[in-house]
Write a protein that holds these residues in place. Structure first.
Motif, PDB file in Angstrom:
ATOM      1  N   ASP A   1       0.851  -1.188   0.000  1.00  0.00           N
ATOM      2  CA  ASP A   1       0.000   0.000   0.000  1.00  0.00           C
ATOM      3  C   ASP A   1       0.886   1.237   0.000  1.00  0.00           C
ATOM      4  O   ASP A   1       1.699   1.435   0.910  1.00  0.00           O
TER       5      ASP A   1
ATOM      6  N   LYS B   1      -2.800   4.681  -3.019  1.00  0.00           N
ATOM      7  CA  LYS B   1      -3.812   5.542  -2.409  1.00  0.00           C
ATOM      8  C   LYS B   1      -3.397   6.987  -2.678  1.00  0.00           C
ATOM      9  O   LYS B   1      -2.302   7.401  -2.279  1.00  0.00           O
TER      10      LYS B   1
ATOM     11  N   GLU C   1      -9.436   4.946   5.970  1.00  0.00           N
ATOM     12  CA  GLU C   1      -8.147   4.750   5.311  1.00  0.00           C
ATOM     13  C   GLU C   1      -7.152   4.054   6.234  1.00  0.00           C
ATOM     14  O   GLU C   1      -6.771   4.589   7.278  1.00  0.00           O
TER      15      GLU C   1
END
Length: 384
Positions: A189, A212, A252
Motif C-alpha cells: 500500500d 492511495k 483509510e
C-alpha cells in the motif's frame, strides 16, 4: 497474449521517438495521423509493429527499415573545418531540391544528390561525412522508433515537454530513485502525491503496488499520463483509490510507503501524510530546488525518522561507438533533489510537534487530514 504485449495493439497508445529526438504519443487506430517534419503521416502501418522497430518515411508512408550494423570507421586525413561553409559549397540549390521532391524523387536519391553536390564532402573526415549524411537523412528521410509505453519511456517523453504551471517535469532517473528509496514494490500500500500529470502514479502502478492518492477539493486530480501506460481499466480500478484529506470517512488504513513529487511545500505534505504511515515505512520526496528541504531534515530528525538522506539526482549519457566513445556534451544541469527516510515507531505519536513553523496546512493541503488509526482530525489538531 504475451506476444502481443511486445507489439503495438489497435486502440492502445504508442510512443514514437522521432529522428529529431522528440517524442510523440499517438493512438494506434485506423485513420489516426501524426506530424513528422511537415508531413501528416498515417499511424496504420504501425499496427502490430514490435516495440523497438524503426520506420522510415518513404513516399508519404511509413516503411520499416533496419539500421546498418555499427562499423569501425577508418581514420582519415581530411578536415571538418569546411563544414561551416557548407551552404556556399553546395551546388544543388533549394529550387532544384523542391523540383526533385515535386517530381516524386525518393528521399534517398535526394540525399545522394546532396552528397555528390557538396564540393567539400570528400575533404571531410569519415566522422564528419557520417554526420553530414545523418543530418540530411533526418530532413529528407525522417524516421520514427516505436517505443513501449513503460515508465522510463513515458517519463522521458513528459520530461522533454518541460514543466508547466500545474505539472512538474521529473527526469526518468529521478523517478527511478523515488521508487527505489520509497521501497515501492508489488502488493504494498503506497501513498502517492503526484503533480507530474500521472507519470509517477503510473510508475507506481506498473510495479504492482496498491496506490492511495490523497486529494483536496471536490474531485481527484487529473492524471492524464496514466492512460498512456495502456493499463487495463479493471486493473487501474482495483489498484488506484482516491481519498479526500479531511473527508472524515475514517476508513483509510495506514500505508507502507510514501512517494511525493508535488509543487506544494514538502514540510506540510510530510506533516500531513507521515502519520498515515506504519512504523518502518520508507518515504521519498522530490523537489526541483533544495531550499524547502533544509528545514525538513531537522524536523524529521527531531521526530525520530531514520536513515535521512538529501541528495541531488544527476546523470550523464555517453555515446558508445567504435573510435567515438565520449560523454555527451549537452546534458541536463540537474534532475532535482530527493529527501528520503524511514519512519519509526515513536515518531507517529509525536503528532508533528516540530512542524508548527510550516505554512498553514489549510492553504497547502486542505481543511484537515485523517490519522493512520482512521480518526478524523480537525484543522486545529492537524499536523503542521
Amino acid at each position: 497474449k504475451e506476444a502481443m504485449m511486445n507489439r503495438v495493439v489497435a486502440g492502445e497508445w504508442v510512443l514514437l521517438l522521432t529522428c529529431h529526438e522528440t517524442y510523440v504519443f499517438v493512438e494506434a487506430k485506423a485513420g489516426a495521423t501524426f506530424r513528422l517534419n511537415r508531413d501528416r503521416v498515417a499511424v496504420e502501418p504501425l499496427l502490430g509493429a514490435p516495440y523497438g522497430a524503426r520506420y522510415q518515411l518513404r513516399g508519404g508512408k511509413l516503411v520499416r527499415f533496419f539500421r546498418s550494423p555499427v562499423v569501425v570507421l577508418p581514420e582519415s586525413g581530411g578536415s571538418s573545418s569546411a563544414a561551416a561553409s557548407q551552404d556556399k559549397t553546395q551546388r544543388l540549390d533549394e529550387a532544384s531540391i523542391t523540383e526533385m521532391k515535386r517530381s516524386g524523387v525518393d528521399g534517398e536519391a535526394i540525399v545522394e544528390s546532396l552528397v555528390e553536390g557538396s564540393a567539400t564532402f570528400k575533404d571531410k573526415t569519415v566522422f564528419s561525412q557520417e554526420k553530414y549524411r545523418k543530418r540530411k537523412e533526418r530532413k529528407y528521410l525522417p524516421w520514427v522508433r516505436v517505443l513501449a509505453p513503460r515508465a522510463a519511456n513515458v517519463a522521458k517523453a513528459f520530461f522533454a515537454k518541460g514543466p508547466t504551471s500545474k505539472r512538474l517535469a521529473v527526469r526518468p532517473d529521478a523517478v527511478a530513485q523515488l521508487l527505489a528509496r520509497s521501497n515501492v514494490r508489488a502488493g504494498v500500500d503506497v501513498l502517492c502525491v503526484d503533480d507530474t500529470g500521472g507519470v509517477l502514479l503510473g510508475a507506481v502502478v506498473e510495479r504492482g503496488a496498491r496506490v492511495k492518492v490523497p486529494f483536496v477539493g471536490a474531485s481527484p486530480p487529473a492524471h492524464d499520463a496514466l492512460k498512456r501506460f495502456n493499463f487495463d481499466k479493471e486493473h487501474v480500478a482495483t489498484s488506484v483509490s482516491y481519498f479526500r484529506l479531511g473527508g472524515g470517512s475514517g476508513t483509510e488504513p495506514p500505508a507502507r510507503a510514501l512517494v511525493v513529487a508535488s509543487k506544494r511545500d514538502p514540510r506540510s505534505v510530510l506533516g500531513a501524510l507521515l502519520p498515515l504511515l506504519r512504523p518502518s515505512s520508507a518515504f521519498a520526496v522530490y523537489c526541483d530546488v533544495s531550499e524547502p528541504f533544509l528545514p525538513c531534515v531537522t524536523d524529521l530528525r527531531d521526530r525520530g525518522c531514520a536513515n535521512l538522506q538529501l541528495t541531488e539526482a544527476w546523470v550523464r549519457n555517453f555515446q558508445v561507438l567504435p573510435n567515438r566513445t565520449h560523454p555527451n556534451m549537452v546534458v541536463s544541469a540537474t534532475g532535482g533533489y530527493l529527501l528520503s527516510g524511514i519512519t519509526t515507531a515513536d515518531q507517529r505519536s509525536q503528532h508533528a510537534e516540530n512542524m508548527n513553523a510550516a505554512p498553514d496546512i489549510d492553504t497547502v493541503l486542505g481543511e484537515g487530514v485523517s490519522r493512520a488509526d482512521g480518526a478524523a482530525v480537525s484543522t486545529d489538531d492537524a499536523p503542521r
